[in-house]
Design a protein around this motif. Structure first.
Motif, PDB file in Angstrom:
ATOM      1  N   VAL A  74       0.915  -1.233   0.091  1.00  0.00           N
ATOM      2  CA  VAL A  74       0.043  -0.003   0.049  1.00  0.00           C
ATOM      3  C   VAL A  74       0.762   1.294  -0.020  1.00  0.00           C
ATOM      4  N   PHE A  75       0.625   2.091  -0.887  1.00  0.00           N
ATOM      5  CA  PHE A  75       1.316   3.418  -0.876  1.00  0.00           C
ATOM      6  C   PHE A  75       1.074   4.320   0.320  1.00  0.00           C
ATOM      7  N   LYS A  76       2.315   5.097   0.548  1.00  0.00           N
ATOM      8  CA  LYS A  76       2.118   5.880   1.632  1.00  0.00           C
ATOM      9  C   LYS A  76       0.999   6.987   1.597  1.00  0.00           C
ATOM     10  N   TYR A  77       0.659   7.251   0.341  1.00  0.00           N
ATOM     11  CA  TYR A  77      -0.028   8.513   0.007  1.00  0.00           C
ATOM     12  C   TYR A  77      -1.622   8.091   0.170  1.00  0.00           C
ATOM     13  N   GLY A  78      -1.797   6.481   0.226  1.00  0.00           N
ATOM     14  CA  GLY A  78      -3.210   6.315   0.445  1.00  0.00           C
ATOM     15  C   GLY A  78      -3.226   4.523  -0.004  1.00  0.00           C
ATOM     16  N   GLY A  79      -4.530   4.134  -0.186  1.00  0.00           N
ATOM     17  CA  GLY A  79      -4.771   2.802  -0.604  1.00  0.00           C
ATOM     18  C   GLY A  79      -5.078   1.880   0.329  1.00  0.00           C
ATOM     19  N   LYS A  80      -5.884   0.672   0.006  1.00  0.00           N
ATOM     20  CA  LYS A  80      -6.091  -0.377   0.959  1.00  0.00           C
ATOM     21  C   LYS A  80      -6.426  -1.472  -0.059  1.00  0.00           C
ATOM     22  N   ILE A  81      -6.106  -2.567   0.577  1.00  0.00           N
ATOM     23  CA  ILE A  81      -6.231  -3.784   0.032  1.00  0.00           C
ATOM     24  C   ILE A  81      -7.119  -4.945   0.915  1.00  0.00           C
ATOM     25  N   SER A  82      -8.239  -5.361   0.507  1.00  0.00           N
ATOM     26  CA  SER A  82      -9.034  -6.330   1.085  1.00  0.00           C
ATOM     27  C   SER A  82      -9.256  -7.519   0.193  1.00  0.00           C
ATOM     28  N   VAL A  89      -2.890 -16.219  -3.344  1.00  0.00           N
ATOM     29  CA  VAL A  89      -2.177 -15.109  -3.979  1.00  0.00           C
ATOM     30  C   VAL A  89      -0.775 -15.816  -4.269  1.00  0.00           C
ATOM     31  N   GLY A  90      -0.201 -16.070  -5.515  1.00  0.00           N
ATOM     32  CA  GLY A  90       0.876 -16.874  -5.882  1.00  0.00           C
ATOM     33  C   GLY A  90       2.015 -16.266  -5.625  1.00  0.00           C
ATOM     34  N   ASP A  91       3.132 -16.928  -5.685  1.00  0.00           N
ATOM     35  CA  ASP A  91       4.660 -16.255  -5.384  1.00  0.00           C
ATOM     36  C   ASP A  91       4.820 -15.336  -6.599  1.00  0.00           C
ATOM     37  N   HIS A  92       5.677 -14.459  -6.192  1.00  0.00           N
ATOM     38  CA  HIS A  92       6.100 -13.207  -6.938  1.00  0.00           C
ATOM     39  C   HIS A  92       4.969 -12.465  -7.604  1.00  0.00           C
ATOM     40  N   SER A  93       3.852 -12.610  -7.084  1.00  0.00           N
ATOM     41  CA  SER A  93       2.672 -11.891  -7.733  1.00  0.00           C
ATOM     42  C   SER A  93       2.563 -10.523  -6.653  1.00  0.00           C
ATOM     43  N   ARG A  94       2.144  -9.319  -7.360  1.00  0.00           N
ATOM     44  CA  ARG A  94       2.341  -8.235  -6.594  1.00  0.00           C
ATOM     45  C   ARG A  94       0.950  -7.364  -6.617  1.00  0.00           C
ATOM     46  N   ILE A  95       0.437  -7.143  -5.423  1.00  0.00           N
ATOM     47  CA  ILE A  95      -0.761  -6.262  -5.652  1.00  0.00           C
ATOM     48  C   ILE A  95      -0.514  -5.008  -4.832  1.00  0.00           C
ATOM     49  N   TRP A  96      -0.389  -3.865  -5.592  1.00  0.00           N
ATOM     50  CA  TRP A  96      -0.108  -2.559  -5.265  1.00  0.00           C
ATOM     51  C   TRP A  96      -1.252  -1.748  -5.144  1.00  0.00           C
ATOM     52  N   SER A  97      -1.521  -0.899  -4.121  1.00  0.00           N
ATOM     53  CA  SER A  97      -2.559  -0.051  -4.118  1.00  0.00           C
ATOM     54  C   SER A  97      -2.406   1.263  -3.510  1.00  0.00           C
ATOM     55  N   GLY A  98      -2.775   2.234  -4.515  1.00  0.00           N
ATOM     56  CA  GLY A  98      -2.682   3.651  -4.199  1.00  0.00           C
ATOM     57  C   GLY A  98      -4.140   4.301  -3.958  1.00  0.00           C
TER      58      GLY A  98
END
Length: 207
Positions: A74-82, A89-98
């Motif tokens: 989650v980026f410092k300026y915002g974002g959330k993951i639910s 979620v498999g290996d080397h997968s990336r979930i990035w949220s702003g």
């Protein structure tokens, strides 16, 4: 004498598998730290999992019986993951949220998948260059600036195959399949199979 002591230590470490035990302790501590820093209702984290949320438990929530091998950031300026229950979620997968990434129940995300609800950088070249310098000198931004973000929603029973990319503003419908290496830039209807770059519907699936 030093050589003898070294030889004894090497023998001891080898015979007792001490290096493996130390590695297991490190991995257990890492998993413990991850679980402490998220809202976790019974998920399983593996040693290769990575969580970046500034130790703010409110930013990432994981449901029961979900297995995480990839990165949740989650980026410092915002974002959330639910993420809901019974997901993977498999290996080397990336979930990035702003902004927000919302994943339902029984969602399977394969390895090397990228899910990003943000452009990460500005479109204007000069502004992007200036902000990059600021990032390198002062660390993560607290304000989003002109970075574009839009929520991502992945509904129940969806499957995202390996090396796929899901970009900002996309909704993946219930039971849909995103094929391997697909780049998803638009909404995917429920119970359809999409492939390609950009991803297009090639098949309707049975419910």
């Amino acid at each position: 004498m030093k050589k003898l002591i070294k030889a004894i230590l090497v023998w001891f470490v080898d015979k007792t598998n001490l290096h493996h035990l130390i590695e297991q302790v490190k991995e257990a501590k890492q998993v413990q730290n991850i679980q402490y820093n998220i809202t976790n209702n019974g998920a399983t984290f593996y040693p290769e999992a990575v969580v970046v949320n500034g130790q703010d438990k409110t930013k990432i929530a994981i449901g029961n019986n979900t297995h995480i091998r990839g990165m949740l950031s989650v980026f410092k300026y915002g974002g959330k993951i639910s993420i809901g229950e019974n997901c993977y979620v498999g290996d080397h997968s990336r979930i990035w949220s702003g902004e927000s990434v919302t994943i339902g129940n029984f969602v399977q995300i394969s390895h090397n998948v990228n899910i990003m609800d943000t452009n990460s950088h500005e479109l204007d070249a000069l502004e992007r260059a200036e902000r990059y310098v600021d990032l390198m000198q002062n660390g993560a931004w607290s304000d989003k600036g002109n970075v574009l973000t839009a929520p991502i929603v992945i509904h129940d029973y969806a499957w995202v195959s390996f090396n796929a990319t899901i970009l900002k503003g996309v909704t993946i419908g219930e039971g849909a399949i995103v094929g391997a290496c697909a780049v998803v830039t638009k909404d995917v209807p429920a119970y359809t199979l999409v492939v390609g770059n950009p991803a297009k519907v090639i098949k309707t699936l049975n419910k």
